[in-house]
Design a protein around this motif. Sequence first.
Motif, PDB file in Angstrom:
ATOM      1  N   UNK A  10     -48.043 -84.256 -47.055  1.00 21.99           N
ATOM      2  CA  UNK A  10     -49.322 -83.888 -46.906  1.00 21.99           C
ATOM      3  C   UNK A  10     -50.600 -84.565 -47.661  1.00 21.99           C
ATOM      4  N   UNK A  11     -51.568 -85.081 -47.206  1.00 23.21           N
ATOM      5  CA  UNK A  11     -52.325 -86.097 -47.598  1.00 23.21           C
ATOM      6  C   UNK A  11     -54.230 -85.354 -47.954  1.00 23.21           C
ATOM      7  N   UNK A  12     -54.704 -85.760 -49.651  1.00 30.51           N
ATOM      8  CA  UNK A  12     -55.635 -85.503 -49.843  1.00 30.51           C
ATOM      9  C   UNK A  12     -56.849 -86.364 -49.701  1.00 30.51           C
ATOM     10  N   UNK A  13     -57.514 -85.800 -49.211  1.00 30.41           N
ATOM     11  CA  UNK A  13     -59.021 -86.429 -49.055  1.00 30.41           C
ATOM     12  C   UNK A  13     -59.893 -85.348 -49.940  1.00 30.41           C
ATOM     13  N   UNK A  14     -61.308 -86.670 -50.431  1.00 27.65           N
ATOM     14  CA  UNK A  14     -62.510 -85.858 -51.022  1.00 27.65           C
ATOM     15  C   UNK A  14     -63.598 -86.392 -50.230  1.00 27.65           C
ATOM     16  N   UNK A  15     -65.069 -85.692 -50.876  1.00 28.53           N
ATOM     17  CA  UNK A  15     -66.077 -86.132 -50.562  1.00 28.53           C
ATOM     18  C   UNK A  15     -67.135 -85.968 -51.244  1.00 28.53           C
ATOM     19  N   UNK A  16     -68.248 -85.999 -51.480  1.00 33.44           N
ATOM     20  CA  UNK A  16     -68.831 -85.275 -51.796  1.00 33.44           C
ATOM     21  C   UNK A  16     -70.724 -84.897 -50.593  1.00 33.44           C
ATOM     22  N   UNK A  17     -70.504 -85.132 -49.481  1.00 29.03           N
ATOM     23  CA  UNK A  17     -71.273 -84.910 -48.611  1.00 29.03           C
ATOM     24  C   UNK A  17     -70.634 -84.938 -46.750  1.00 29.03           C
ATOM     25  N   UNK A  18     -69.594 -84.563 -47.366  1.00 30.06           N
ATOM     26  CA  UNK A  18     -68.418 -83.862 -45.826  1.00 30.06           C
ATOM     27  C   UNK A  18     -68.616 -85.175 -44.737  1.00 30.06           C
ATOM     28  N   UNK A  19     -69.455 -86.219 -45.006  1.00 30.88           N
ATOM     29  CA  UNK A  19     -69.099 -87.777 -44.346  1.00 30.88           C
ATOM     30  C   UNK A  19     -68.399 -88.935 -44.585  1.00 30.88           C
TER      31      UNK A  19
END
Length: 336
Positions: free
Chosen positions: A59-68
Amino acid sequence: MKRLLLIELLLAISFSLMAEGPVKKYKNPVVNYSLPDPSGIRAEDGYFYLYATEDIRNLPIHRSKDLVDWEFVGTAFTDETRPTLEPKGNIWAPDINKIGDKYVLYYSMSCWGGEWTCGIGVATADKPQGPFQDCGMMFRSNEIGVQNSIDPFYIEDEGRKYMFWGNFRGIYGIELSEDGLTVKSGAEKKKIAGIAYEGTYIHKKHGYYYLFASTGICCEGLESTYQTVVGRSKSLWGPYRDKRGRKMLDNNHEVLIHKNMNFVGTGHNAELMTDDAGDDWILYHGVSVSNPHGRVLLLDKVEWIKDWPVVKENSTSVESEAPQFHSSGWTSDNKR
């Protein structure tokens, strides 16, 4: 004199635009590899965290500051901590939440075709990137009496906690315990939508509850017919209706996002997220016609017209103006 004032006004506007800089654009997909069935939340560190069906194992986890711009930060589980609800099953359609001081991750676990043995489990962590500790099964299809019990969604309403779920066998809801980790003792399930739907998400806005879901075939590459649909109700428990007043219990709805020449199979959205300009955004998956390998991550702006959500042209954009994030002003009605 009037001409001089006009010139001064035009110069002021020009300097203002120059100070703001160029409008930032983004292109779909925002992640060009498979991240199906996304669910997202913003954490205390200011990042948005996104979780998806495990095309990336555990189950992968990603992160972002701006949804892009997204980066991979790890997996919710390891081979050692992986849930055992279905020992040979896969982990599908997670739903992330903050309950109390814990990050609570609901997940589905199933073998393909195992519609009476699949079920929904729950795990917790102190941080959004984990490590998550599995708390085990909440219920299984053959125990709760709902065939194909997957695709969980958690919501708090009037101080109480609920789970909604279901996958083309009806959408159901039930009340949870105070900590959200078990079904409340004595609670009874209730059906709120028909057999056309999966991927439930409920959003509160404008005095309505909006039930987002997906219809069609999700996973047949360029032959996928998946699309995102919506209905609304004045009550969490429905009845949810389309614009003509017809019930989702009878499989009626409005289409929010359908296929176009660039993307097909456009469905299973994450939580709506609001940028600093007050605009709402929707993350969901689809199949790229130019790169039809897996279900990539897509992003589009949601506008509200006569209290109904609308995506431009009812389909995925290729290039659009990006969300605006100038501060920590992100909000989500259901993920506080």
